[in-house]
Motif scaffolding. Structure first.
Motif, mmCIF file in Angstrom:
data_model
loop_
_atom_site.group_PDB
_atom_site.id
_atom_site.type_symbol
_atom_site.label_atom_id
_atom_site.label_comp_id
_atom_site.label_asym_id
_atom_site.label_seq_id
_atom_site.Cartn_x
_atom_site.Cartn_y
_atom_site.Cartn_z
ATOM 1 N N PRO A 189 -17.908 16.087 0.617
ATOM 2 C CA PRO A 189 -18.772 16.238 1.799
ATOM 3 C C PRO A 189 -18.016 16.625 3.068
ATOM 4 O O PRO A 189 -18.502 17.440 3.856
ATOM 5 C CB PRO A 189 -19.406 14.850 1.961
ATOM 6 N N LEU A 190 -16.825 16.075 3.275
ATOM 7 C CA LEU A 190 -16.085 16.352 4.512
ATOM 8 C C LEU A 190 -15.564 17.784 4.584
ATOM 9 O O LEU A 190 -15.147 18.256 5.637
ATOM 10 C CB LEU A 190 -14.918 15.369 4.669
ATOM 11 N N LEU A 191 -15.569 18.489 3.438
ATOM 12 C CA LEU A 191 -15.048 19.866 3.426
ATOM 13 C C LEU A 191 -16.159 20.915 3.346
ATOM 14 O O LEU A 191 -15.885 22.087 3.127
ATOM 15 C CB LEU A 191 -14.057 20.047 2.261
ATOM 16 N N LYS A 192 -17.403 20.473 3.521
ATOM 17 C CA LYS A 192 -18.523 21.416 3.507
ATOM 18 C C LYS A 192 -18.632 22.074 4.883
ATOM 19 O O LYS A 192 -19.590 21.863 5.626
ATOM 20 C CB LYS A 192 -19.827 20.696 3.149
ATOM 21 N N VAL A 193 -17.607 22.843 5.237
ATOM 22 C CA VAL A 193 -17.546 23.514 6.536
ATOM 23 C C VAL A 193 -17.084 24.944 6.310
ATOM 24 O O VAL A 193 -16.633 25.303 5.224
ATOM 25 C CB VAL A 193 -16.566 22.788 7.495
ATOM 26 N N GLU A 194 -17.191 25.761 7.370
ATOM 27 C CA GLU A 194 -16.842 27.180 7.247
ATOM 28 C C GLU A 194 -15.359 27.393 6.961
ATOM 29 O O GLU A 194 -14.988 28.253 6.169
ATOM 30 C CB GLU A 194 -17.238 27.900 8.544
ATOM 31 N N ASP A 195 -14.501 26.598 7.617
ATOM 32 C CA ASP A 195 -13.057 26.764 7.443
ATOM 33 C C ASP A 195 -12.445 25.434 6.966
ATOM 34 O O ASP A 195 -11.937 24.648 7.765
ATOM 35 C CB ASP A 195 -12.438 27.201 8.785
ATOM 36 N N VAL A 216 0.872 -1.181 0.000
ATOM 37 C CA VAL A 216 0.000 0.000 0.000
ATOM 38 C C VAL A 216 0.908 1.229 0.000
ATOM 39 O O VAL A 216 1.676 1.445 0.934
ATOM 40 C CB VAL A 216 -0.932 0.028 1.227
ATOM 41 N N VAL A 217 0.837 2.004 -1.077
ATOM 42 C CA VAL A 217 1.637 3.218 -1.214
ATOM 43 C C VAL A 217 0.808 4.382 -0.688
ATOM 44 O O VAL A 217 -0.314 4.611 -1.162
ATOM 45 C CB VAL A 217 2.013 3.477 -2.691
ATOM 46 N N VAL A 218 1.336 5.093 0.299
ATOM 47 C CA VAL A 218 0.616 6.248 0.849
ATOM 48 C C VAL A 218 1.219 7.521 0.252
ATOM 49 O O VAL A 218 2.427 7.726 0.311
ATOM 50 C CB VAL A 218 0.708 6.292 2.394
ATOM 51 N N LEU A 219 0.360 8.342 -0.344
ATOM 52 C CA LEU A 219 0.794 9.635 -0.886
ATOM 53 C C LEU A 219 0.531 10.719 0.163
ATOM 54 O O LEU A 219 -0.502 10.703 0.829
ATOM 55 C CB LEU A 219 0.048 9.962 -2.181
ATOM 56 N N TRP A 220 1.485 11.630 0.279
ATOM 57 C CA TRP A 220 1.401 12.712 1.267
ATOM 58 C C TRP A 220 1.480 14.064 0.562
ATOM 59 O O TRP A 220 2.152 14.209 -0.451
ATOM 60 C CB TRP A 220 2.563 12.611 2.257
ATOM 61 N N ALA A 221 0.796 15.051 1.147
ATOM 62 C CA ALA A 221 0.897 16.445 0.693
ATOM 63 C C ALA A 221 0.581 17.331 1.899
ATOM 64 O O ALA A 221 -0.011 16.870 2.872
ATOM 65 C CB ALA A 221 -0.097 16.718 -0.436
ATOM 66 N N THR A 222 0.982 18.589 1.834
ATOM 67 C CA THR A 222 0.702 19.502 2.943
ATOM 68 C C THR A 222 -0.787 19.868 2.944
ATOM 69 O O THR A 222 -1.452 19.789 1.901
ATOM 70 C CB THR A 222 1.509 20.810 2.822
ATOM 71 N N PRO A 223 -1.320 20.296 4.100
ATOM 72 C CA PRO A 223 -2.722 20.729 4.144
ATOM 73 C C PRO A 223 -3.010 21.841 3.124
ATOM 74 O O PRO A 223 -4.074 21.856 2.506
ATOM 75 C CB PRO A 223 -2.897 21.244 5.576
ATOM 76 N N GLU A 224 -2.030 22.737 2.933
ATOM 77 C CA GLU A 224 -2.226 23.849 1.980
ATOM 78 C C GLU A 224 -2.378 23.316 0.551
ATOM 79 O O GLU A 224 -3.232 23.780 -0.213
ATOM 80 C CB GLU A 224 -1.054 24.838 2.059
ATOM 81 N N THR A 225 -1.549 22.348 0.196
ATOM 82 C CA THR A 225 -1.635 21.745 -1.146
ATOM 83 C C THR A 225 -2.978 21.038 -1.312
ATOM 84 O O THR A 225 -3.652 21.191 -2.336
ATOM 85 C CB THR A 225 -0.481 20.745 -1.375
ATOM 86 N N VAL A 226 -3.376 20.286 -0.297
ATOM 87 C CA VAL A 226 -4.660 19.572 -0.347
ATOM 88 C C VAL A 226 -5.797 20.581 -0.527
ATOM 89 O O VAL A 226 -6.693 20.373 -1.353
ATOM 90 C CB VAL A 226 -4.873 18.710 0.925
ATOM 91 N N TYR A 227 -5.736 21.683 0.221
ATOM 92 C CA TYR A 227 -6.783 22.698 0.109
ATOM 93 C C TYR A 227 -6.843 23.270 -1.316
ATOM 94 O O TYR A 227 -7.917 23.384 -1.903
ATOM 95 C CB TYR A 227 -6.548 23.817 1.129
ATOM 96 N N GLN A 228 -5.680 23.610 -1.869
ATOM 97 C CA GLN A 228 -5.635 24.160 -3.227
ATOM 98 C C GLN A 228 -6.217 23.178 -4.245
ATOM 99 O O GLN A 228 -6.910 23.573 -5.181
ATOM 100 C CB GLN A 228 -4.188 24.530 -3.631
ATOM 101 N N ARG A 229 -5.932 21.902 -4.053
ATOM 102 C CA ARG A 229 -6.394 20.887 -5.011
ATOM 103 C C ARG A 229 -7.867 20.530 -4.844
ATOM 104 O O ARG A 229 -8.473 19.973 -5.760
ATOM 105 C CB ARG A 229 -5.553 19.603 -4.854
ATOM 106 N N THR A 230 -8.438 20.789 -3.662
ATOM 107 C CA THR A 230 -9.817 20.330 -3.406
ATOM 108 C C THR A 230 -10.828 21.468 -3.245
ATOM 109 O O THR A 230 -12.022 21.197 -3.126
ATOM 110 C CB THR A 230 -9.869 19.461 -2.127
ATOM 111 N N LYS A 231 -10.371 22.728 -3.224
ATOM 112 C CA LYS A 231 -11.293 23.816 -2.853
ATOM 113 C C LYS A 231 -12.469 23.996 -3.819
ATOM 114 O O LYS A 231 -13.502 24.522 -3.419
ATOM 115 C CB LYS A 231 -10.538 25.136 -2.656
ATOM 116 N N HIS A 232 -12.321 23.556 -5.054
ATOM 117 C CA HIS A 232 -13.438 23.700 -5.993
ATOM 118 C C HIS A 232 -14.210 22.396 -6.176
ATOM 119 O O HIS A 232 -15.058 22.286 -7.050
ATOM 120 C CB HIS A 232 -12.930 24.205 -7.352
ATOM 121 N N SER A 233 -13.898 21.393 -5.330
ATOM 122 C CA SER A 233 -14.590 20.108 -5.463
ATOM 123 C C SER A 233 -15.813 20.087 -4.547
ATOM 124 O O SER A 233 -16.030 20.994 -3.753
ATOM 125 C CB SER A 233 -13.634 18.967 -5.106
ATOM 126 N N ASP A 234 -16.567 19.021 -4.667
ATOM 127 C CA ASP A 234 -17.823 18.904 -3.924
ATOM 128 C C ASP A 234 -17.684 17.847 -2.834
ATOM 129 O O ASP A 234 -18.512 16.959 -2.717
ATOM 130 C CB ASP A 234 -18.934 18.530 -4.927
#
Length: 196
Positions: A127-133, A107-125
């Motif tokens: 469910p876990l990110l449907k929050v204020e911050d 099992v290969v685990v890929l890692w990225a910083t929270p900032e990178t994850v946010y940039q890559r997911t901010k325009h997606s839909d």
């Protein structure tokens, strides 16, 4: 290519785990092409089987239903041969899934910083990110899950790197993993004899 037409590869089955937005689908697809293996994205498989998008499943059926579907999919993909499996971000978190996956292959685990994850997911839909911050949510979820993700076989960072470079590193590490497996297999009879 070898005269027999077979491709030599470090593994015939590999799963990619890690937080959402770390690149599992993209890297998984490219890795499957590089190793001439089938590619399976478990989230896409669930949406095909259920006939709804993941946000719809979460909203209409709840997370528990989604996790049950995920569990069923994990059982099926661990029975496949010649495949690269891209897992949903939460799949590896659940102990039974993790046990099945790790017993099946690397099992290969890929890692990225929270900032990178946010940039890559901010325009997606998602469910876990449907929050204020969403960035704070990403940070806290990543912190919660880190110790579990650390149980993966191989760890690769995907921040600010071209996908070809990441795939290359994954393949190199898979070869090292296979060499280690082979060495252990050769040592086992030695240990058995020593124990007698």
């Amino acid at each position: 290519m070898f005269p027999s037409g077979l491709i030599e590869r470090p593994a015939n089955w590999v799963a990619l785990a890690g937080f959402m937005g770390t690149g599992k689908s993209r890297i998984g697809w490219e890795l499957s092409r590089a190793l001439a293996l089938h590619f399976v994205d478990t989230d896409k498989l669930i949406t095909r089987v259920v006939g709804k998008s993941i946000p719809e499943v979460f909203a209409q059926e709840g997370e528990g239903y989604f996790r049950a579907c995920e569990r069923e999919v994990v059982e099926r993909v661990t029975r496949l041969e010649h495949a690269v499996i891209s897992l949903g971000g939460g799949t590896f978190i659940h102990e039974e899934n993790r046990r099945l996956l790790l017993s099946r292959g690397p099992v290969v685990v890929l890692w990225a910083t929270p900032e990178t994850v946010y940039q890559r997911t901010k325009h997606s839909d998602r469910p876990l990110l449907k929050v204020e911050d969403p960035l704070s949510r990403i940070r806290s979820l990543m912190d919660e899950r880190e110790s579990v993700y650390r149980q993966g076989t191989i760890h690769v960072h995907s921040d600010g790197r071209p996908s070809e470079e990441i795939v290359e590193e994954v393949i190199e590490r898979l070869w090292a993993w296979r060499d280690a497996q082979t060495a252990w297999a050769q040592l086992s009879p030695e240990f058995d004899r020593a124990a007698d």
